[in-house]
Write an enzyme that holds these catalytic residues in place. Structure first.
Site, PDB file in Angstrom:
ATOM      1  N   ALA A  70       0.812  -1.211   0.000  1.00 24.32           N
ATOM      2  CA  ALA A  70       0.000   0.000   0.000  1.00 24.32           C
ATOM      3  C   ALA A  70       0.851   1.269   0.000  1.00 24.32           C
ATOM      4  O   ALA A  70       0.460   2.276  -0.590  1.00 24.32           O
ATOM      5  CB  ALA A  70      -0.938  -0.005   1.205  1.00 24.32           C
ATOM      6  N   THR A  71       2.002   1.239   0.648  1.00 24.89           N
ATOM      7  CA  THR A  71       2.839   2.438   0.677  1.00 24.89           C
ATOM      8  C   THR A  71       3.306   2.817  -0.720  1.00 24.89           C
ATOM      9  O   THR A  71       3.211   3.986  -1.130  1.00 24.89           O
ATOM     10  CB  THR A  71       4.049   2.233   1.610  1.00 24.89           C
ATOM     11  N   ASN A 135      -6.712   2.550  10.802  1.00 25.58           N
ATOM     12  CA  ASN A 135      -5.746   1.568  11.288  1.00 25.58           C
ATOM     13  C   ASN A 135      -5.532   1.628  12.788  1.00 25.58           C
ATOM     14  O   ASN A 135      -5.102   0.656  13.402  1.00 25.58           O
ATOM     15  CB  ASN A 135      -4.404   1.766  10.584  1.00 25.58           C
ATOM     16  N   GLN A 163      -6.766  -1.718   5.785  1.00 26.56           N
ATOM     17  CA  GLN A 163      -7.314  -2.322   6.997  1.00 26.56           C
ATOM     18  C   GLN A 163      -8.682  -2.964   6.780  1.00 26.56           C
ATOM     19  O   GLN A 163      -9.083  -3.832   7.555  1.00 26.56           O
ATOM     20  CB  GLN A 163      -7.404  -1.271   8.111  1.00 26.56           C
ATOM     21  N   SER A 182      -2.659  -4.041   0.808  1.00 31.43           N
ATOM     22  CA  SER A 182      -1.366  -4.628   1.149  1.00 31.43           C
ATOM     23  C   SER A 182      -1.576  -6.041   1.669  1.00 31.43           C
ATOM     24  O   SER A 182      -2.350  -6.254   2.605  1.00 31.43           O
ATOM     25  CB  SER A 182      -0.679  -3.770   2.212  1.00 31.43           C
ATOM     26  N   ALA A 183      -0.865  -7.010   1.095  1.00 29.88           N
ATOM     27  CA  ALA A 183      -1.091  -8.424   1.386  1.00 29.88           C
ATOM     28  C   ALA A 183      -0.864  -8.779   2.845  1.00 29.88           C
ATOM     29  O   ALA A 183      -1.607  -9.583   3.418  1.00 29.88           O
ATOM     30  CB  ALA A 183      -0.187  -9.279   0.498  1.00 29.88           C
ATOM     31  N   HIS A 184       0.154  -8.204   3.471  1.00 28.10           N
ATOM     32  CA  HIS A 184       0.516  -8.647   4.819  1.00 28.10           C
ATOM     33  C   HIS A 184      -0.480  -8.204   5.880  1.00 28.10           C
ATOM     34  O   HIS A 184      -0.376  -8.600   7.038  1.00 28.10           O
ATOM     35  CB  HIS A 184       1.927  -8.172   5.184  1.00 28.10           C
ATOM     36  N   THR A 220       9.997  -7.155 -13.154  1.00 25.59           N
ATOM     37  CA  THR A 220       9.428  -8.503 -13.214  1.00 25.59           C
ATOM     38  C   THR A 220       8.453  -8.728 -12.065  1.00 25.59           C
ATOM     39  O   THR A 220       8.787  -8.519 -10.894  1.00 25.59           O
ATOM     40  CB  THR A 220      10.545  -9.564 -13.148  1.00 25.59           C
ATOM     41  N   CYS A 301       3.769   2.580  11.621  1.00 27.49           N
ATOM     42  CA  CYS A 301       4.488   3.535  10.777  1.00 27.49           C
ATOM     43  C   CYS A 301       4.707   4.871  11.479  1.00 27.49           C
ATOM     44  O   CYS A 301       5.322   5.772  10.919  1.00 27.49           O
ATOM     45  CB  CYS A 301       3.730   3.735   9.465  1.00 27.49           C
TER      46      CYS A 301
END
Length: 360
Positions: A70-71, A135, A163, A182-184, A220, A301
């Site tokens: 996301a960042t 968040n 979130q 964001s995946a994590h 890639t 963050c």
């Protein structure tokens, strides 16, 4: 026992996402931009993942650009509006606030006493950005209403849904012009995310180099991570807020002067933002950590800055209150017993701090 309560910062890798990553790494490690047969198979798998993600978000697959998270997505988006007027909510994540202020002329949209963003949107804004869920407090923001309002004004609308995605139903997010994720944050790997664009932005080139991502982001593609991300989202489902609510009832009984931020607002089922009645938040964090419990003092963050809660600041908190803020955020595997154990730990730490026990 699961003692990890900082899932809004990051989540453990979902077992099925791990399996998907290993399978993709073993079988489809080829460069999807190459022309031989095995590379073609990887390219097919990549596009299949893009289509599945589009279905999960309610967005056409060709609008999706895979990124590192996301960042990066937020930075790419605001760089595309460099020098123009933008409007963001007063409680945006630093990954929105920083690039917006760096690249554009920002007007901040205020929140009400519950931490809900007001739809006071300047008509001359080139883009409006309001997060889907906060968040820190977990408060659900009126992104649907904001998207519809901006559509009437002819202003592109962006939501940072990092979130929201994975915790709540996401298939209507596609009605927004721009989405970042964001995946994590939902059981996927770190270093993987996405940006959903408008159809009319297909000409934008964010990273120059190769032709990847329809020429919009050179480099890639990390197909194994992308496959793991989509698999994680396919297996992330909303949970009941009952264990969280029971914790709130118990903790407010144990600490009558505790303040639950945005208690009257609709929130994510996993999040509690509290102002403790006494003692700095770092003291709470350190002593809970010694007992094996992981909590936070707000956004990871912003954690390098003492008293840095963006939400509590926007709600007009005093400097003293800012230093007593703690955030609890559970995960998909957190049980009612885990919440109860955390309550007990808070009470033990309180006694230790009040009596000058070990490390006080």
């Amino acid at each position: 026992m699961n003692t990890y309560f900082d899932n809004n910062a990051t989540t453990p890798l979902h077992p099925l996402a791990r399996q998907a990553w290993l399978r993709a790494t073993d079988q489809h490690w080829h460069n999807p931009s190459s022309l031989y047969r095995h590379a073609g198979h990887t390219a097919q798998q990549l596009e299949n993942a893009r289509e599945r993600l589009g279905n999960l978000l309610g967005a056409e697959p060709n609008r999706i650009v895979f990124t590192s998270g996301a960042t990066e997505s937020n930075n790419m988006l605001f760089a595309a509006y460099h020098g123009r007027k933008t409007a963001i909510s007063a409680i945006e994540h630093p990954s929105v606030r920083a690039p917006a202020h760096h690249h554009t002329h920002v007007t901040e949209i205020p929140v009400d006493a519950h931490g809900i963003c007001q739809l006071q949107i300047p008509h001359d804004a080139a883009i409006v950005s309001i997060q889907a869920a906060n968040n820190e407090s977990g408060v659900l923001q009126p992104w649907r209403e904001a998207a519809a309002h901006c559509r009437k004004l002819g202003i592109p609308f962006h939501t940072d849904a990092a979130q929201w995605i994975g915790k709540l139903e996401s298939t209507h997010l596609g009605q927004c012009d721009y989405i970042t994720g964001s995946a994590h944050k939902f059981g996927g790997p770190k270093g993987c995310g996405f940006l959903v664009l408008r159809h009319e932005d297909e000409h934008i080139r964010f990273h120059h180099g190769g032709p990847q991502e329809n020429g919009r982001r050179a480099g890639t593609e990390n197909y194994p991570a992308i496959e793991a991300m989509v698999t994680a989202l396919e297996n992330a489902h909303p949970q009941s807020p009952e264990p969280r609510d029971t914790f709130i009832h118990t903790i407010t009984s144990a600490f009558p002067h505790i303040r639950i931020i945005s208690a009257g607002a609709p929130r994510l089922w996993n999040t509690v933002l509290m102002v403790m009645p006494a003692h700095d938040n770092l003291k709470w964090l350190i002593r809970l950590s010694r007992r094996g419990f992981s909590i936070s003092t707000g956004s990871a963050c912003s954690s390098g800055r003492e008293g840095s809660s963006i939400v509590v600041t926007a709600l007009g908190a005093s400097p003293t209150e800012l230093k007593r803020v703690v955030r609890i955020s559970s995960g998909w595997h957190t049980t009612a017993a885990d919440w109860q154990a955390l309550t007990t730990a808070f009470q033990e730490v309180s006694h230790e701090l009040d009596t000058g026990g070990p490390g006080a």
